[in-house]
Structures are given as C-alpha cells and as structure tokens.
Write a protein that holds these residues in place. Structure first.
Motif, short mmCIF file in Angstrom:
data_model
loop_
_atom_site.label_atom_id
_atom_site.label_comp_id
_atom_site.label_asym_id
_atom_site.label_seq_id
_atom_site.Cartn_x
_atom_site.Cartn_y
_atom_site.Cartn_z
N GLN A 143 0.75 -1.04 0.13
CA GLN A 143 -0.13 0.18 -0.17
C GLN A 143 0.81 1.31 -0.09
O GLN A 143 0.14 2.46 0.08
CB GLN A 143 -0.87 0.16 1.13
CG GLN A 143 -1.95 -1.30 1.43
CD GLN A 143 -1.28 -2.15 2.57
OE1 GLN A 143 -0.27 -2.43 2.52
NE2 GLN A 143 -2.22 -2.64 3.29
N PRO A 145 2.54 3.14 -2.19
CA PRO A 145 2.44 4.14 -3.21
C PRO A 145 0.82 4.95 -2.62
O PRO A 145 0.73 6.11 -3.19
CB PRO A 145 2.12 3.64 -4.55
CG PRO A 145 3.05 2.15 -4.31
CD PRO A 145 2.64 1.66 -2.79
N LEU A 146 0.00 4.23 -2.05
CA LEU A 146 -1.18 5.05 -1.58
C LEU A 146 -1.49 5.94 -0.44
O LEU A 146 -2.25 6.75 -0.33
CB LEU A 146 -2.15 4.00 -1.47
CG LEU A 146 -2.61 2.92 -2.48
CD1 LEU A 146 -3.29 1.70 -2.17
CD2 LEU A 146 -2.81 3.54 -3.69
N TYR A 147 -0.18 5.43 0.39
CA TYR A 147 0.04 6.53 1.56
C TYR A 147 0.15 8.02 1.19
O TYR A 147 1.01 8.43 0.22
CB TYR A 147 1.24 6.12 2.50
CG TYR A 147 0.85 4.71 3.35
CD1 TYR A 147 -0.04 4.82 4.20
CD2 TYR A 147 1.52 3.73 3.04
CE1 TYR A 147 -0.42 3.68 5.06
CE2 TYR A 147 1.25 2.58 4.02
CZ TYR A 147 0.34 2.58 4.85
OH TYR A 147 0.43 1.45 5.77
N GLU A 148 -0.53 8.95 1.90
CA GLU A 148 -0.60 10.22 1.56
C GLU A 148 -0.47 11.29 2.75
O GLU A 148 -0.49 10.50 4.09
CB GLU A 148 -1.96 10.81 0.85
CG GLU A 148 -2.19 10.21 -0.55
CD GLU A 148 -3.54 10.68 -1.02
OE1 GLU A 148 -3.46 10.79 -2.46
OE2 GLU A 148 -4.43 10.73 -0.04
N PRO A 163 1.32 11.94 -2.17
CA PRO A 163 2.04 10.86 -1.66
C PRO A 163 3.16 11.32 -0.90
O PRO A 163 4.08 12.08 -1.27
CB PRO A 163 2.43 10.41 -3.06
CG PRO A 163 1.45 10.97 -4.29
CD PRO A 163 1.46 12.39 -3.57
#
Length: 429
Positions: A143, A145-148, A163
């Motif tokens: 996950q 690349p999905l963490y912001e 990101p």
C-alpha cells in the motif's frame, strides 16, 4: 579584554549554538540551538534531544563498570594486521583529541552552560514517550504508493494532499509547515523538501530535484554489530553504497561531500580504495566528532578498543566536469583535522554540521545542499532516505507574537526576526 572576548563567545554561542576555541581547530556545538534556527514557530525540546549522558553520577558509575568488563573481555592481546592498523590510526589522532578535550575542560564558562543544556528549558516535548511511525516498514508494504501526507499552510488556511513515499514533498514558504500523516503531526522547516524512498528509488530523486548540489552530507547505515543487537535500524552491506549516484547529484562545477564513518579499519579501507574512487571523489580531510557528557567528561575511555568516544567525518571533493585541478575552482580549501565536540543525542543521531561545512562552499549563492540517509530536515536543504521525517515529530510549538510571524514572511525580514527569536529562546535555556 579577556573577559570581553569570553563574553562575546558566549553570546555568539547562545545565539548560534557554536562555540569556537581561539587559535585552534576545535569547536563545541549545541545541536538543539543549531537545529532550532531552522524554525520560526516550533522548537526541538532539549530534554528530548539530550536523552543520554546527562545524569553524570549514574552514567559514570554504570558506564565505568561496563568499560572494565569490555576491557577484560574484548581487547585482543594479539592484534591482527587490521587491528594493528586501527591502533596506529588511533594513536595518530589521540594527541589531537586530548588537546581538544583540554580546551573544553578549561572553558569553565562553557562548562557551566553545558550542565543546563537539557534541564533549564521551558520547552517540554509532548512526544517524548510516544512511538515513532516505522516509515521503513510502511515503505515496504504494497500500500506504500497509496499513503498520503496532508500539508497545512496555516498562515494561508490552505491544505494539500500528496503522496508521502517516492515523491518530492516541498515546503517553499519562508515559514514552518505542519503536516499530518496517520494521525501524527510533523513539521517541515522553511524552504525545505524531502524524498522518502529506499535505495532502489534514489535515481528518481535526480529528476525530481534537478540535482546540482554543492554540498552532500551522507550518513550511511553501515553494517555493525551494535545496530543489529539493539535493533535500532536496518543496515546495508558496504557494496550497496557503491550505487549511490553522487556524480549525478553533484554540481557540475564541483561539490563538497561529507561522509560519516565508524572507526572500523575495514570500513576505512573500503572508503579510501573503493567507495570514494567509484563516486569520483578525492579525499581531502578528516574531521572528528568527539562525544562528551554534560559535565565535559568523555562518554567512554579514549583508548577503549571497540567503543571509542569519537567518530570520523571524511571530506572529499567532487571535481566536476572538465577540471583536473586539486581543488575545484568554486570551493574553498578544507581545513584539516577539525574537531567538533558535542553531547550526543539519540543513538546514531549525528550533530547538524551543515553550517560548518557551508564555510567551504561560499562561492555558490545560495548553496544547494542535500543529506542522504537523513532522519531529520534542515531549512533550505533536501533530505533523502527511508525515514527523513523520523525526528520531525518531536518539534513543539512555542509562543511567538503574530507580528513576528507576519514580518518573517516578508522578503528581507525573515532572517532578522528569526534570529531575534532564536536568541530570545536560547537565553532561557
């Protein structure tokens, strides 16, 4: 006259965090003061930074008993060739380190201030007992690349979401920026940026930030038994660091590169014979970081074989393109055998020496600086690593009048008001 000079040096130290010993190659620094000069509305807590080596009696008794055991068990009687070379290297620098320590112990005015570096602060950290996010582990999951991360420009009332991994996160403002990630708050210093990734993604950094750095500071996670035993951070084999794109990151007119090292002879041989040549660097000088306690005593016996109280900082020139001169034309000569004395912070945390190194790159206006394998950020710098936000969670807000914040955002006023506030806060420590 002598008292006046001492007073001037102390005043400079209280404002800058740097105490220079006259007619010597020695400086004492307070990392907290130096780090806090990067911020307008936030500060590092001295009590959080100086988590070790302050309770003198307890520390000395405990450490001395351990030292005796180490000496009895670990110092070899018959040294092999590599150990003999390490001993010779130590004997060569030993008189210089002892002299530096003498300078410190004779500076009674500075020693008096040192004892209060941790305990006299009005700034208390609310995060001292909380757990840090493991960015290293988070960066490994699918996950990632999905963490912001949420960036908050409080003075404008704006927010933006970007990101957090494999992305250049930038604070272009002349004020601190708050950021939120997984319900924790982080502070980004003014005009700074970070790129959080593992070593395999570092080449993307070259395209994101246009490279061309004049000063490159590197603190690699060298393989060592202590880090493995204490599970502090994952280490990498030496050959991994051969792939660092120093030539691509460096300015084409030349760059100063500073590499933190342990005292292992095998590591010195690797850097001198393989690493620096592969990076296109010439070794120009070695600095030494001498670690002391709050009372000025060394954190361990100077001759303790496996745990000597100092580390090395190797300085090298990247000569750039089309020049074979010994010194790149736009870099100043490096002073040899400089010694930096400070009270250490958390395990493996290095003191902020960027300001001292910038004295050698004055011809670049402004100099572009980057730290590789960074765990904290500095105003005006780029920070790359797999946890550059690690210590950015420890900053706490301080009460600064609104007019100062407004003035600090105006061109030409930022340094004046920021330095004034730093001096005010420092005088309370």
């Amino acid at each position: 006259m002598e008292n006046s000079k001492t007073s001037d040096k102390l005043s400079t130290f209280l404002e800058s965090g740097i105490y220079r010993f006259e007619n010597s190659n020695v400086v004492f620094i307070d990392p907290v003061r130096m780090l806090n000069r990067s911020y307008t509305r936030f500060r590092f807590s001295p009590s959080a930074y100086y988590s070790r080596f302050f309770d003198s009696k307890e520390t000395i008794e405990t450490s001395n008993s351990k030292k005796r055991k180490r000496k009895e068990k670990k110092v070899p009687h018959d040294l092999n060739e590599r150990e003999q070379a390490a001993t010779l290297r130590h004997q060569q620098v030993r008189p210089m380190l002892l002299k530096a320590h003498e300078f410190l112990m004779e500076a009674t005015d500075l020693l008096a201030i040192m004892k209060g570096l941790r305990g006299d602060s009005n700034i208390c950290s609310s995060t001292e007992s909380s757990e840090h996010h493991s960015f290293i582990e988070l960066g490994k999951v699918w996950q990632a690349p999905l963490y912001e991360i949420i960036l908050k420009a409080a003075w404008k009332g704006l927010e933006r979401v970007v990101p957090v991994f494999n992305n250049l996160v930038v604070n272009e403002a002349s004020d601190d920026m708050e950021a939120e990630f997984l319900n924790k708050k982080y502070i980004l210093p003014r005009e700074s940026c970070f790129y959080m990734s593992d070593l395999g993604q570092i080449h993307n950094l070259i395209h994101e930030c246009n490279a061309g750095f004049n000063l490159i500071v590197i603190d690699p996670p060298w393989e060592n038994g202590s880090a493995r035993q204490k599970l502090r951070y994952p280490t990498l084999p030496n050959w991994y660091f051969l792939s660092l794109p120093i030539k691509q990151l460096a300015h084409p007119d030349g760059a100063l590169v500073a590499l933190w090292m342990t005292n292992r002879e095998k590591l010195h041989n690797f850097v001198q014979k393989e690493l620096f040549p592969s990076w296109g660097l010439s070794h120009e000088a070695t600095y030494y970081w001498l670690k002391v306690k709050a009372d000025g005593s060394l954190i361990s016996d100077l001759d303790l074989f496996h745990h000597r109280p100092y580390e090395c900082l190797l300085l090298g020139y990247f000569h750039g393109q089309g020049t074979n001169s010994k010194q790149p034309p736009r870099l100043r000569p490096i002073k040899h055998d400089q010694i930096i004395i400070s009270i250490p912070g958390e395990y493996s945390r290095k003191p902020p020496i960027g300001e001292l190194l910038l004295e050698h790159v004055t011809h670049f206006k402004p100099a572009r600086c980057i730290e590789l394998f960074a765990r904290e950020m500095t105003a005006g710098w780029t920070s790359w690593g797999n946890e550059p936000l690690h210590f950015q969670e420890e900053l706490v807000a301080v009460d600064i009048p609104l007019f100062q914040l407004y003035a600090s955002s105006l061109t030409g006023f930022s340094l004046h008001f920021t330095d004034y506030k730093c001096m005010q806060v420092a005088s309370r420590w």
